[in-house]
Design a protein around this motif. Structure first.
Motif, PDB file in Angstrom:
ATOM      1  N   VAL A 113       0.831  -1.199   0.000  1.00  0.00           N
ATOM      2  CA  VAL A 113       0.000   0.000   0.000  1.00  0.00           C
ATOM      3  C   VAL A 113       0.867   1.251   0.000  1.00  0.00           C
ATOM      4  O   VAL A 113       0.617   2.193  -0.751  1.00  0.00           O
ATOM      5  N   ASP A 114       1.900   1.273   0.834  1.00  0.00           N
ATOM      6  CA  ASP A 114       2.752   2.458   0.916  1.00  0.00           C
ATOM      7  C   ASP A 114       4.057   2.086   1.617  1.00  0.00           C
ATOM      8  O   ASP A 114       4.159   1.029   2.256  1.00  0.00           O
ATOM      9  N   VAL A 115       5.052   2.962   1.490  1.00  0.00           N
ATOM     10  CA  VAL A 115       6.375   2.757   2.096  1.00  0.00           C
ATOM     11  C   VAL A 115       6.734   3.987   2.911  1.00  0.00           C
ATOM     12  O   VAL A 115       6.503   5.121   2.480  1.00  0.00           O
ATOM     13  N   LEU A 116       7.304   3.763   4.090  1.00  0.00           N
ATOM     14  CA  LEU A 116       7.742   4.849   4.965  1.00  0.00           C
ATOM     15  C   LEU A 116       9.233   4.727   5.219  1.00  0.00           C
ATOM     16  O   LEU A 116       9.730   3.660   5.565  1.00  0.00           O
ATOM     17  N   ARG A 117       9.927   5.840   5.051  1.00  0.00           N
ATOM     18  CA  ARG A 117      11.321   5.941   5.501  1.00  0.00           C
ATOM     19  C   ARG A 117      11.387   7.126   6.437  1.00  0.00           C
ATOM     20  O   ARG A 117      11.008   8.237   6.065  1.00  0.00           O
ATOM     21  N   LEU A 118      11.878   6.884   7.639  1.00  0.00           N
ATOM     22  CA  LEU A 118      11.793   7.914   8.669  1.00  0.00           C
ATOM     23  C   LEU A 118      13.097   7.993   9.445  1.00  0.00           C
ATOM     24  O   LEU A 118      13.510   7.009  10.070  1.00  0.00           O
ATOM     25  N   PRO A 119      13.776   9.151   9.444  1.00  0.00           N
ATOM     26  CA  PRO A 119      14.963   9.315  10.296  1.00  0.00           C
ATOM     27  C   PRO A 119      14.551   9.237  11.759  1.00  0.00           C
ATOM     28  O   PRO A 119      13.498   9.754  12.145  1.00  0.00           O
ATOM     29  N   VAL A 120      15.381   8.590  12.570  1.00  0.00           N
ATOM     30  CA  VAL A 120      15.070   8.458  13.996  1.00  0.00           C
ATOM     31  C   VAL A 120      16.302   8.796  14.817  1.00  0.00           C
ATOM     32  O   VAL A 120      17.436   8.545  14.424  1.00  0.00           O
ATOM     33  N   ASP A 121      16.051   9.369  15.994  1.00  0.00           N
ATOM     34  CA  ASP A 121      17.083   9.638  16.987  1.00  0.00           C
ATOM     35  C   ASP A 121      16.605   8.981  18.267  1.00  0.00           C
ATOM     36  O   ASP A 121      15.637   9.431  18.890  1.00  0.00           O
ATOM     37  N   VAL A 122      17.243   7.872  18.645  1.00  0.00           N
ATOM     38  CA  VAL A 122      16.783   7.103  19.799  1.00  0.00           C
ATOM     39  C   VAL A 122      17.599   7.396  21.055  1.00  0.00           C
ATOM     40  O   VAL A 122      17.575   6.634  22.008  1.00  0.00           O
ATOM     41  N   GLY A 123      18.329   8.498  21.041  1.00  0.00           N
ATOM     42  CA  GLY A 123      19.040   8.914  22.243  1.00  0.00           C
ATOM     43  C   GLY A 123      20.507   8.566  22.237  1.00  0.00           C
ATOM     44  O   GLY A 123      21.342   9.390  22.586  1.00  0.00           O
ATOM     45  N   TRP A 124      20.834   7.343  21.846  1.00  0.00           N
ATOM     46  CA  TRP A 124      22.255   6.952  21.827  1.00  0.00           C
ATOM     47  C   TRP A 124      22.774   6.815  20.394  1.00  0.00           C
ATOM     48  O   TRP A 124      23.964   6.694  20.177  1.00  0.00           O
ATOM     49  N   SER A 125      21.882   6.847  19.418  1.00  0.00           N
ATOM     50  CA  SER A 125      22.322   6.762  18.032  1.00  0.00           C
ATOM     51  C   SER A 125      21.241   7.309  17.121  1.00  0.00           C
ATOM     52  O   SER A 125      20.065   7.411  17.496  1.00  0.00           O
ATOM     53  N   ARG A 126      21.650   7.675  15.930  1.00  0.00           N
ATOM     54  CA  ARG A 126      20.727   8.147  14.913  1.00  0.00           C
ATOM     55  C   ARG A 126      20.728   7.170  13.757  1.00  0.00           C
ATOM     56  O   ARG A 126      21.746   6.584  13.431  1.00  0.00           O
ATOM     57  N   GLY A 127      19.573   7.002  13.163  1.00  0.00           N
ATOM     58  CA  GLY A 127      19.470   6.063  12.054  1.00  0.00           C
ATOM     59  C   GLY A 127      18.212   6.321  11.252  1.00  0.00           C
ATOM     60  O   GLY A 127      17.749   7.457  11.151  1.00  0.00           O
ATOM     61  N   GLU A 128      17.668   5.270  10.709  1.00  0.00           N
ATOM     62  CA  GLU A 128      16.462   5.384   9.888  1.00  0.00           C
ATOM     63  C   GLU A 128      15.683   4.088  10.003  1.00  0.00           C
ATOM     64  O   GLU A 128      16.269   2.995  10.071  1.00  0.00           O
ATOM     65  N   VAL A 129      14.363   4.206  10.070  1.00  0.00           N
ATOM     66  CA  VAL A 129      13.512   3.025  10.009  1.00  0.00           C
ATOM     67  C   VAL A 129      12.839   2.986   8.648  1.00  0.00           C
ATOM     68  O   VAL A 129      12.631   4.011   8.003  1.00  0.00           O
ATOM     69  N   MET A 130      12.507   1.777   8.232  1.00  0.00           N
ATOM     70  CA  MET A 130      11.812   1.570   6.972  1.00  0.00           C
ATOM     71  C   MET A 130      10.561   0.742   7.262  1.00  0.00           C
ATOM     72  O   MET A 130      10.650  -0.323   7.878  1.00  0.00           O
ATOM     73  N   GLY A 131       9.428   1.251   6.868  1.00  0.00           N
ATOM     74  CA  GLY A 131       8.182   0.555   7.108  1.00  0.00           C
ATOM     75  C   GLY A 131       7.426   0.324   5.821  1.00  0.00           C
ATOM     76  O   GLY A 131       7.499   1.151   4.905  1.00  0.00           O
ATOM     77  N   VAL A 132       6.721  -0.800   5.746  1.00  0.00           N
ATOM     78  CA  VAL A 132       5.854  -1.065   4.603  1.00  0.00           C
ATOM     79  C   VAL A 132       4.446  -1.357   5.112  1.00  0.00           C
ATOM     80  O   VAL A 132       4.262  -2.024   6.127  1.00  0.00           O
ATOM     81  N   LEU A 133       3.476  -0.800   4.431  1.00  0.00           N
ATOM     82  CA  LEU A 133       2.073  -1.015   4.749  1.00  0.00           C
ATOM     83  C   LEU A 133       1.491  -1.883   3.652  1.00  0.00           C
ATOM     84  O   LEU A 133       1.661  -1.618   2.458  1.00  0.00           O
ATOM     85  N   ALA A 134       0.788  -2.962   4.062  1.00  0.00           N
ATOM     86  CA  ALA A 134       0.303  -3.939   3.084  1.00  0.00           C
ATOM     87  C   ALA A 134      -1.064  -4.448   3.497  1.00  0.00           C
ATOM     88  O   ALA A 134      -1.535  -4.223   4.618  1.00  0.00           O
ATOM     89  N   ARG A 135      -1.708  -5.154   2.567  1.00  0.00           N
ATOM     90  CA  ARG A 135      -2.988  -5.797   2.842  1.00  0.00           C
ATOM     91  C   ARG A 135      -3.123  -7.020   1.961  1.00  0.00           C
ATOM     92  O   ARG A 135      -2.315  -7.240   1.037  1.00  0.00           O
ATOM     93  N   ARG A 136      -4.124  -7.816   2.211  1.00  0.00           N
ATOM     94  CA  ARG A 136      -4.377  -8.965   1.354  1.00  0.00           C
ATOM     95  C   ARG A 136      -4.740  -8.503  -0.050  1.00  0.00           C
ATOM     96  O   ARG A 136      -5.368  -7.464  -0.236  1.00  0.00           O
ATOM     97  N   ALA A 137      -4.348  -9.325  -1.041  1.00  0.00           N
ATOM     98  CA  ALA A 137      -4.645  -8.975  -2.433  1.00  0.00           C
ATOM     99  C   ALA A 137      -6.146  -9.046  -2.686  1.00  0.00           C
ATOM    100  O   ALA A 137      -6.841  -9.873  -2.098  1.00  0.00           O
TER     101      ALA A 137
END
Length: 263
Positions: free
Chosen positions: A239-263
């Motif tokens: 359905v959609d893709v998310l890329r999000l920079p994150v700062d979790v306090g001790w390090s910085r990075g990026e998460v990648m999320g995918v949103l999906a559903r049944r066909a």
């Protein structure tokens, strides 16, 4: 890494010294070895150890309790600076909820697969129901309810989430397959993994294996293509893709999320 090797295999690193009287082995530290591998179709990076259910249970037993933390700090003294952040809700989750909200009811019914205590469950403060399926056995936050694998499929959900889990498990495809009974025709599935620095720094590369020289809790590194293939093999539609920079306090990075559903 020695902490994981101890929890999973009972291996302690050893120092080979002159006292051993060995003729051909060099002196120095001996650690548990593994091989890095990369799929040449989708770019997924992993290692040749695939932990059994019993080994996974040993690794994550009483996850981040006092004994776990003490054992880990013996090998990784810097982990003491990380511990306080795990008792706080991750700030970036507000952005994930805002991204998901247009697809969902005001108060969704949520299943958090691998949600630990529920402190980082999506829509924790705004839901009609929050079920958590997790192997750690830790105490849940107020309002959350633990659900066993046998109960999956007996409840209709608006959203099934699996965040920061697939990078830890031996067989991600099988884990996603086990979620399918919870997915109705209108249910959305949100999968989130770290977009690891090694993958980000070499986009599209199929030559990452020689660059990955140590493995810790994350035993799978995903590319976006790898996540797409994972969904396709389960008959799910992106359905959609998310890329999000994150700062979790001790390090910085990026998460990648995918949103999906049944066909």
């Amino acid at each position: 890494m020695p902490f994981v090797a101890l929890r999973v295999f009972g291996h302690e690193p050893v120092e080979i010294t002159a006292d051993w009287g060995l003729r051909d082995l060099r002196q120095g530290m001996a650690y548990t070895l593994c091989n890095s591998l990369q799929c040449q179709e989708c770019g997924a990076l992993f290692l040749d150890f695939r932990f059994t259910d019993e080994q996974m249970a040993a690794l994550y037993h009483n996850y981040r309790d006092e004994q776990y933390n003490a054992q880990r700090m013996r090998f990784e003294p810097g982990y003491v600076n990380v511990i306080p952040h795990y008792h706080q809700r991750a700030a970036y989750l507000d952005d994930v909820e805002a991204w998901l909200a247009p697809h969902l009811p005001e108060s969704p019914m949520v299943l958090d697969w691998g949600g630990d205590s529920g402190i980082n469950s999506l829509f924790r403060k705004r839901n009609r129901l929050l079920h958590i399926h997790d192997i750690s056995g830790v105490e849940l936050v107020p309002g959350a309810e633990r659900i066993d694998l046998e109960q999956i499929g007996q409840q209709q959900y608006d959203l099934v989430t699996c965040s920061q889990v697939l990078e830890h498990v031996s067989y991600p495809l099988e884990v996603v397959r086990s979620m399918l009974p919870a997915l109705g025709s209108e249910t959305l599935l949100y999968l989130e993994v770290p977009h690891e620095a090694l993958v980000r720094e070499h986009p599209g590369s199929l030559e990452l294996a020689p660059l990955k020289r140590h493995w810790h809790e994350h035993v799978n590194f995903f590319s976006e293509v790898a996540l797409h293939r994972l969904l396709e093999r389960q008959g799910l539609v992106l359905v959609d893709v998310l890329r999000l920079p994150v700062d979790v306090g001790w390090s910085r990075g990026e998460v990648m999320g995918v949103l999906a559903r049944r066909a």
